[in-house]
Scaffold this active site. Structure first.
Site, short mmCIF file in Angstrom:
data_model
loop_
_atom_site.label_atom_id
_atom_site.label_comp_id
_atom_site.label_asym_id
_atom_site.label_seq_id
_atom_site.Cartn_x
_atom_site.Cartn_y
_atom_site.Cartn_z
N ARG A 27 -8.06 -7.31 6.17
CA ARG A 27 -7.84 -6.22 7.12
C ARG A 27 -6.36 -5.85 7.24
NH1 ARG A 27 -12.18 -5.22 10.61
NH2 ARG A 27 -10.70 -4.14 11.92
N TRP A 74 -1.10 -5.33 9.58
CA TRP A 74 -0.82 -4.28 8.60
C TRP A 74 0.00 -3.26 9.38
CZ3 TRP A 74 -2.36 0.90 7.38
CH2 TRP A 74 -2.20 1.24 6.03
N ASN A 100 -5.04 -4.79 17.90
CA ASN A 100 -5.29 -3.87 16.78
C ASN A 100 -5.51 -2.50 17.39
OD1 ASN A 100 -6.07 -2.66 14.38
ND2 ASN A 100 -8.18 -3.40 14.52
N GLY A 101 -4.92 -1.47 16.78
CA GLY A 101 -5.08 -0.11 17.33
C GLY A 101 -3.71 0.49 17.58
N GLU A 477 -13.71 8.98 -8.34
CA GLU A 477 -13.78 7.62 -7.79
C GLU A 477 -13.14 6.62 -8.77
OE1 GLU A 477 -14.16 5.90 -5.33
OE2 GLU A 477 -14.97 3.96 -5.90
N LYS A 481 -10.01 4.06 -8.12
CA LYS A 481 -10.00 2.61 -8.37
C LYS A 481 -8.75 2.24 -9.16
CE LYS A 481 -12.30 2.04 -6.10
NZ LYS A 481 -13.10 2.24 -4.98
N GLU A 484 -5.52 2.48 -6.94
CA GLU A 484 -5.43 1.48 -5.88
C GLU A 484 -5.01 0.12 -6.40
OE1 GLU A 484 -8.77 1.79 -2.70
OE2 GLU A 484 -9.70 1.99 -4.66
N HIS A 500 -7.28 24.92 -16.55
CA HIS A 500 -6.69 25.85 -15.57
C HIS A 500 -5.38 25.32 -15.02
CE1 HIS A 500 -10.23 28.34 -15.75
NE2 HIS A 500 -10.94 27.22 -15.76
N LYS A 599 -8.28 -2.78 4.31
CA LYS A 599 -9.68 -2.38 4.44
C LYS A 599 -9.91 -1.97 5.88
CE LYS A 599 -13.92 -3.68 2.27
NZ LYS A 599 -13.79 -2.88 1.06
C1 F6R Z 1 -11.29 2.64 -1.68
C2 F6R Z 1 -11.63 2.31 -0.31
C3 F6R Z 1 -11.33 3.32 0.75
C4 F6R Z 1 -12.54 3.41 1.70
C5 F6R Z 1 -12.24 4.35 2.87
C6 F6R Z 1 -13.43 4.49 3.78
O1 F6R Z 1 -11.61 1.59 -2.56
O2 F6R Z 1 -12.13 1.27 -0.04
O3 F6R Z 1 -11.02 4.56 0.21
O4 F6R Z 1 -13.63 3.87 0.98
O5 F6R Z 1 -11.15 3.85 3.60
O6 F6R Z 1 -13.83 3.27 4.30
P1 F6R Z 1 -15.27 3.02 4.90
O7 F6R Z 1 -16.24 3.15 3.78
O8 F6R Z 1 -15.21 1.63 5.45
O9 F6R Z 1 -15.49 4.05 5.95
#
Ligand code: F6R
Length: 604
Positions: A27, A74, A100-101, A477, A481, A484, A500, A599
């Site tokens: 997190r 974070w 957190n927040g 997507e 990946k 990231e 274009h 995350k």
């Molecule tokens: C990319 C990734 C992020 C999440 C995004 C939404 O690998 O994990 O782009 O997809 O932050 O998160 P959720 O799905 O938890 O709402």
């Protein structure tokens, strides 16, 4: 964004706090700390760095006490420094807080507290909280009352855990628009955590706090009350059916690798979601005048994939929006159905979109992975995708399950509408049952080849991922990946868009990963091959993920196991994940915790 855990028990709890903190590290991971309560008072140990590193340096596990809180950060407010790491203390060191927040009125509160003589040692918004509690507590009221009155002064979002030597038997915690869950291990420990991973290694019994609630935990039990009026709330205990094994690496080098390899199983679980639930959403969609799909990051691309599925299989235009932009673009009313997609169920922008939709009178449904998360409680209809914990910051297996669930919904909606493509594809459900084997075969047979590509191309700075139609969201997507986890620049795009403008970037240094459809999708196949020719004409390097050889039309080709037109993109999805993973390995990246990412983005 940040991870909080608190534990109260009958034994020394520091080792438990450290273990929980490690499990929450995904997190946030720029700094961390623990605060325990012992005969000396509140003891705080904290520093900058990853949990295991800091825990070792600062000897977290030897902190004494039978109760404590911990935090993995974070950074949002204030740089990554020891001072800014949580827990934060009041002036007299008797109150310690992890948060957190974002406390949006922290500047006003800080000015006020400074005027009263309080001194601050960090730049964080959080630090105002222990000082407010200390200030209020001076008037002689109980710690609980001071805690609640201090909460009422806060604006913004918070999940807060607090301990105090002025009430040394308790952990205080509260929630307002940031997730917080209690873990009930009766007779042994009571936990509070940002999510269930904080305590899953001890108990699967959880109580989810709602916005506006606070809880007090002691060795003998807990209670939950409303912040507004102090009324006691009776809360159901839910059983989390995730097993501990699912949160371990189980011999894989990284969670990302493990989660990629779990996909065959995740597909089976997505197929076990009852048809009744799928039908319920499809019926809502049929009844609505407008259907809108929403997610952000990977889940936006999942939504985009859904947009193509609903168009193709159900003849329904259901636009996909990125939830961070939906405030500006989405018009919702009673005739709209909003279908939100989220792994964590806590992402701020997506949650806000659901709330806005409800306020505008729209119907809401959600596909969510984390049980008990905010979206599972706030959306009207919830499909639990049941993919198990996704620990790697980068989403892989959750996206696969979401795409399949959308495919099932699109098929059902098409069936309800008697839309010819749906009627012609009723076999698709049976074919999906074969998908786990195809994915497994692909992983076994193609991983080495993709690894070899990663070795040869990892020195390229700019990558393109190109596809057409249903393959476009997968290209987007796959590029995400790559970005990231490798920190290389990668762009995903509809292949038809290339000429274009972007074609000017293509030269012999540019790998272009093409998602080639099976030949049976003739139009898409021909169009894609046209784009391949355009790239080759500019000497771009074409890496094809294809279902048969291009007979010299590609520079590199990875031949995937044969799959039907609708399922083929899901094999591309997996191939893209593996390429990103293997390239990151070559580059020595921090795969499960890439720089600057966290995350579950629970702030705006
Ligand atoms: C990319 C990734 C992020 C999440 C995004 C939404 O690998 O994990 O782009 O997809 O932050 O998160 P959720 O799905 O938890 O709402």
């Amino acid at each position: 964004m940040c991870g909080i855990v608190g534990v109260v028990g009958k034994t020394e709890i520091a080792p438990i706090l450290v273990e929980s903190l490690c499990r929450l590290e995904y997190r946030g991971y720029d700094s961390c700390g623990v605060a325990t309560l012992n005969s000396v008072g509140v003891e705080v140990r904290k520093d900058v760095g990853f949990v295991q590193e800091v825990a070792y340096r600062q000897k977290f596990a030897s902190a004494h006490g039978g109760l404590g809180i911990a935090h993995t950060r974070w950074a949002t407010h204030g740089g990554v420094t020891r001072e800014n790491a949580h827990p934060h203390l009041s002036c007299d060191g008797t109150f310690a807080v992890a948060h957190n927040g974002i406390i949006s009125n922290h500047e006003i509160l800080r000015r006020e507290l400074r005027g009263l003589g309080h001194r601050f040692s960090s730049e964080t918004d959080t630090e105002v909280f222990p000082h407010i509690v200390e200030e209020i507590h001076r008037s002689g009221i109980s710690v609980e009352e001071a805690f609640v009155r201090a909460l009422r002064r806060l604006e913004g979002s918070f999940a807060i855990a607090m301990i105090s030597s002025r009430d040394p038997e308790k952990i205080y915690c509260a929630r307002q628009r940031s997730p917080l869950v209690l873990g009930i291990d009766s007779g042994r420990h009571f936990f509070v955590g940002s999510d269930v991973n904080a305590f899953l290694h001890f108990t699967r019994r959880a109580v989810v706090l709602e916005d506006g609630e606070y809880a007090v935990l002691s060795r003998d039990g807990y209670f939950v009350r409303a912040i507004a009026d102090g009324r006691t709330r009776s809360k159901p205990i839910m059983e989390i059916n995730w097993s501990l094994g699912e949160t371990e690496k189980a011999g894989y080098r990284h969670y990302m690798e493990k989660e990629i390899w779990e996909q065959p199983d995740v597909i089976r679980r997505a197929m076990e979601v009852s048809q009744k639930e799928i039908v319920a959403v499809a019926r809502l969609m049929r009844a609505a005048k407008r259907n809108v799909l929403v997610g952000v990051g990977t889940t936006y691309y999942v939504s985009l994939f859904g947009q193509y599925l609903f168009a193709g299989l159900a003849g329904e235009f259901s636009p996909a929006f990125s939830s961070d932009e939906s405030g500006e673009l989405l018009m919702m009313d009673r005739e709209t159905l909003l279908l939100a997609i989220s792994q964590s169920g806590e992402t701020f922008d997506t949650l806000q979109t659901i709330r806005q939709a409800k306020a505008d009178g729209a119907r809401t449904a959600a596909i969510v992975n984390v049980p008990g998360s905010s979206m599972t409680r706030e959306a009207e209809i919830v499909i639990h995708q049941n993919s198990g914990p996704e620990i790697c910051v980068i989403s892989t297996k959750a996206a696969m399950a979401q795409m399949l669930l959308l495919m099932r919904m699109a098929l059902e909606l098409g069936y309800l509408r008697q839309h010819p493509p749906a009627m012609e594809n009723l076999d698709l459900l049976r074919e999906i049952m074969e998908l786990p084997d195809l994915v497994e075969t692909m992983l076994r047979n193609q991983q080495l080849q993709i690894r070899d590509l990663a070795h040869r191309f990892s020195n390229r700075r700019n990558w393109f991922y190109l596809g057409r139609g249903l393959y476009t969201p997968i290209a987007l997507e796959s590029a995400l990946k790559m970005k990231e986890v490798t920190y290389l620049h990668a762009e995903g795009m509809a292949a038809g868009f290339l000429k274009h403008g972007t074609l000017s970037l293509i030269d012999e240094e540019t790998p272009c990963v093409f998602l080639i459809p099976p030949k049976e999708a003739k139009d898409l196949y021909d169009l894609t091959m046209g784009s391949v020719a355009e790239v080759r004409a500019r000497r771009g390097k074409v890496i094809a993920f294809a279902f048969e050889s291009g007979g010299g039309k590609f520079d590199e080709e990875v031949i995937l196991p044969k799959a039907s037109v609708w399922l083929a993109p899901l094999l591309h999805l997996v191939a893209g994940q593996v390429l990103a993973y293997e390239t990151a390995l070559v580059l020595g990246r921090n795969i499960d915790r890439p720089r600057s990412l966290a995350k579950s983005v629970t702030v705006s």
